[in-house]
Design a protein around this motif. Structure first.
Motif, PDB file in Angstrom:
ATOM      1  N   ARG A 195      60.967  62.802   3.427  1.00 58.05           N
ATOM      2  CA  ARG A 195      59.657  62.327   4.070  1.00 58.05           C
ATOM      3  C   ARG A 195      59.850  62.273   5.395  1.00 58.05           C
ATOM      4  NH1 ARG A 195      59.997  58.875  -0.694  1.00 58.05           N
ATOM      5  NH2 ARG A 195      61.406  57.146   0.503  1.00 58.05           N
ATOM      6  N   LEU A 196      60.979  62.114   6.122  1.00 56.19           N
ATOM      7  CA  LEU A 196      61.286  62.024   7.622  1.00 56.19           C
ATOM      8  C   LEU A 196      61.038  63.367   8.183  1.00 56.19           C
ATOM      9  CD1 LEU A 196      62.202  60.416   9.859  1.00 56.19           C
ATOM     10  CD2 LEU A 196      64.555  61.174   9.364  1.00 56.19           C
ATOM     11  N   GLN A 197      61.576  64.347   7.506  1.00 56.06           N
ATOM     12  CA  GLN A 197      61.388  65.795   7.873  1.00 56.06           C
ATOM     13  C   GLN A 197      59.875  66.427   7.895  1.00 56.06           C
ATOM     14  OE1 GLN A 197      64.155  68.106   5.357  1.00 56.06           O
ATOM     15  NE2 GLN A 197      65.847  67.988   6.955  1.00 56.06           N
ATOM     16  N   ALA A 198      59.256  65.782   6.724  1.00 56.45           N
ATOM     17  CA  ALA A 198      57.799  66.097   6.741  1.00 56.45           C
ATOM     18  C   ALA A 198      56.996  65.528   7.909  1.00 56.45           C
ATOM     19  CB  ALA A 198      57.253  65.621   5.415  1.00 56.45           C
ATOM     20  N   ARG A 199      57.546  64.242   8.318  1.00 53.84           N
ATOM     21  CA  ARG A 199      56.598  63.423   9.181  1.00 53.84           C
ATOM     22  C   ARG A 199      56.988  64.415  10.472  1.00 53.84           C
ATOM     23  NH1 ARG A 199      58.057  58.919   6.737  1.00 53.84           N
ATOM     24  NH2 ARG A 199      59.807  58.393   8.250  1.00 53.84           N
ATOM     25  N   GLU A 200      58.262  64.655  10.749  1.00 61.44           N
ATOM     26  CA  GLU A 200      58.710  65.455  12.172  1.00 61.44           C
ATOM     27  C   GLU A 200      57.989  66.762  12.236  1.00 61.44           C
ATOM     28  OE1 GLU A 200      62.949  65.812  12.042  1.00 61.44           O
ATOM     29  OE2 GLU A 200      63.015  63.731  12.670  1.00 61.44           O
ATOM     30  N   ILE A 201      57.623  67.663  10.975  1.00 63.73           N
ATOM     31  CA  ILE A 201      56.907  68.945  10.890  1.00 63.73           C
ATOM     32  C   ILE A 201      55.671  68.795  11.251  1.00 63.73           C
ATOM     33  CG2 ILE A 201      56.154  70.809   9.586  1.00 63.73           C
ATOM     34  CD1 ILE A 201      58.887  70.279   8.067  1.00 63.73           C
ATOM     35  N   GLU A 202      54.985  67.581  10.915  1.00 64.32           N
ATOM     36  CA  GLU A 202      53.644  67.240  11.369  1.00 64.32           C
ATOM     37  C   GLU A 202      53.343  66.896  12.659  1.00 64.32           C
ATOM     38  OE1 GLU A 202      50.943  67.805   9.422  1.00 64.32           O
ATOM     39  OE2 GLU A 202      52.173  68.634   8.015  1.00 64.32           O
ATOM     40  N   ASN A 203      54.413  66.134  13.073  1.00 60.80           N
ATOM     41  CA  ASN A 203      54.416  65.764  14.529  1.00 60.80           C
ATOM     42  C   ASN A 203      54.505  66.814  15.488  1.00 60.80           C
ATOM     43  OD1 ASN A 203      54.340  63.815  16.781  1.00 60.80           O
ATOM     44  ND2 ASN A 203      56.668  64.246  16.943  1.00 60.80           N
ATOM     45  N   MET A 204      55.370  67.977  15.123  1.00 63.55           N
ATOM     46  CA  MET A 204      55.397  68.961  15.675  1.00 63.55           C
ATOM     47  C   MET A 204      54.331  70.066  15.773  1.00 63.55           C
ATOM     48  SD  MET A 204      57.856  72.391  14.671  1.00 63.55           S
ATOM     49  CE  MET A 204      56.365  73.011  13.710  1.00 63.55           C
ATOM     50  N   LYS A 205      53.622  69.765  14.544  1.00 65.52           N
ATOM     51  CA  LYS A 205      52.192  70.765  14.454  1.00 65.52           C
ATOM     52  C   LYS A 205      51.476  70.227  15.733  1.00 65.52           C
ATOM     53  CE  LYS A 205      52.753  72.680   9.825  1.00 65.52           C
ATOM     54  NZ  LYS A 205      52.157  72.560   8.659  1.00 65.52           N
ATOM     55  N   ILE A 206      51.276  69.000  15.730  1.00 66.53           N
ATOM     56  CA  ILE A 206      50.341  68.186  16.558  1.00 66.53           C
ATOM     57  C   ILE A 206      50.450  68.361  17.967  1.00 66.53           C
ATOM     58  CG2 ILE A 206      49.425  65.874  17.166  1.00 66.53           C
ATOM     59  CD1 ILE A 206      49.879  64.784  14.542  1.00 66.53           C
ATOM     60  N   ARG A 207      51.729  68.349  18.287  1.00 61.70           N
ATOM     61  CA  ARG A 207      52.390  68.619  19.836  1.00 61.70           C
ATOM     62  C   ARG A 207      51.975  70.127  20.216  1.00 61.70           C
ATOM     63  NH1 ARG A 207      55.564  64.778  22.064  1.00 61.70           N
ATOM     64  NH2 ARG A 207      56.314  63.222  20.954  1.00 61.70           N
ATOM     65  N   TYR A 208      52.247  71.023  19.332  1.00 66.29           N
ATOM     66  CA  TYR A 208      51.828  72.452  19.453  1.00 66.29           C
ATOM     67  C   TYR A 208      50.415  72.515  19.832  1.00 66.29           C
ATOM     68  CZ  TYR A 208      56.507  74.739  19.043  1.00 66.29           C
ATOM     69  OH  TYR A 208      57.678  75.423  19.440  1.00 66.29           O
ATOM     70  N   GLU A 209      49.575  71.995  18.922  1.00 65.52           N
ATOM     71  CA  GLU A 209      48.210  71.922  19.229  1.00 65.52           C
ATOM     72  C   GLU A 209      47.530  71.377  20.351  1.00 65.52           C
ATOM     73  OE1 GLU A 209      43.997  70.256  16.906  1.00 65.52           O
ATOM     74  OE2 GLU A 209      46.229  69.832  15.926  1.00 65.52           O
TER      75      GLU A 209
END
Length: 325
Positions: free
Chosen positions: A59-73
């Motif tokens: 769950r922590l890794q999934a949140r970090e991946i989503e956060n990374m996608k938002i930052r890239y956007e």
């Protein structure tokens, strides 16, 4: 109730009950337990790889991946803004700055060119979000290259601007004698009657009639290359090299105030009107040379006279009269 198994005893001609060995039952139990363990392990692995069974770490890794996608956007949106501003600067650079200084525009393909050859992004490939990371990195690299090209272009424009400033200072843009000090515009550029031979010949400059001792001004920034009376006919005279192909000559002076090698600014007093050399009366003979050829000085008097004064001087200078030298 377990089934009873029999076997035929040929010696005694009778059927007897088949008794199982004690170790076989233990083997069956062990085999069952091993099979059950393998099945349970397989089910556990399957569950770990399905969204129905997540550990806290997953769950922590999934949140970090989503956060990374938002930052890239967000990063891509900021690059959109940078790209728009940079595009406006490039447009002004090509169509305003470089046009003003007669410099060639930088081609669009040169500004937007990518990076050929070796794959620079190989280390970023092979992951779930590789396409997002690679495309963003490529875009950032292209913008960085555009900024470098634009920075070099602005350095070039700054140099051209400095050269332009020097050129504007060097051009002989004022009259060498002030209007209030003039008696008259004695003779202009072109064919005139020689005062001594009365023969019509080409007059390579303009004659400014004024009293002896009237100040003579440098018409542009430059370096004095001649200040003597060695040239035939000019008497005491000065030659100033302004650069950019311009030179000016001031002849028939009563005396000069500068010496060879001295730097002068436009408006500096360099000498005084006289009648030395081949001269009929006190006046200044003034010439402008561009790239080794004489040109009409009248075309350069825009720095210190009005339009009305220019029209009057132009009429007087264009009269085919007699020169004073």
């Amino acid at each position: 109730m377990a089934k009873v198994k029999y076997y035929y005893d040929a010696e005694n001609l009778a059927y007897r009950i088949l008794k199982p060995k004690a170790g076989r039952n233990v083997g069956y139990i062990v085999l069952f337990l091993v099979a059950a363990g393998l099945f349970g392990f397989l089910c556990f692995v399957v569950l770990l790889n399905t969204p129905f069974f997540e550990t806290p770490k997953d769950r922590l890794q999934a949140r970090e991946i989503e956060n990374m996608k938002i930052r890239y956007e967000i990063l891509n949106r900021k690059m959109d803004q940078v790209d728009e501003v940079l595009g406006n600067i490039e447009d002004r650079d090509n169509n305003l700055y470089r046009t003003y200084f007669n410099a060639s525009a930088i081609p669009e393909e040169q500004r937007k060119a990518g990076f050929g050859g070796v794959n620079r992004y190989k280390d970023l490939e092979g992951y779930d979000n590789s396409e997002l990371v690679v495309n963003t990195t490529k875009r950032l690299d292209v913008i960085s290259k555009e900024l470098v090209i634009q920075s070099k272009s602005l350095d070039e424009i700054a140099k051209l601007a400095k050269d332009k400033e020097k050129l504007l200072s060097a051009i002989p843009a004022i009259q060498p004698v002030k209007n209030e000090d003039l008696r008259q515009m004695a003779s202009g550029f072109g064919y005139r009657s020689d005062p001594f031979t009365k023969i019509r010949k080409f007059h390579a400059g303009m004659d400014f009639s004024a009293r002896t001792g009237t100040p003579i001004y440098a018409t542009g920034d430059g370096v004095v290359v001649t200040a003597d009376n060695k040239a035939s006919g000019y008497g005491n005279h000065i030659v100033i090299r302004h650069g950019f192909g311009y030179e000016t000559l001031y002849g028939h002076m009563s005396k000069y105030k500068v010496k060879a090698g001295q730097k002068v600014k436009r408006g500096d007093v360099i000498g005084y009107v006289g009648s030395t050399g081949r001269s009929e009366a006190p006046h200044l003979h003034y010439e402008v040379h561009k790239n080794g050829e004489v040109v009409n000085p009248l075309n350069f008097y825009y720095g210190n006279i009005s339009a009305k004064e220019f029209i009057l001087i132009s009429k007087l200078a264009n009269q085919e009269n007699q020169s004073l030298d």
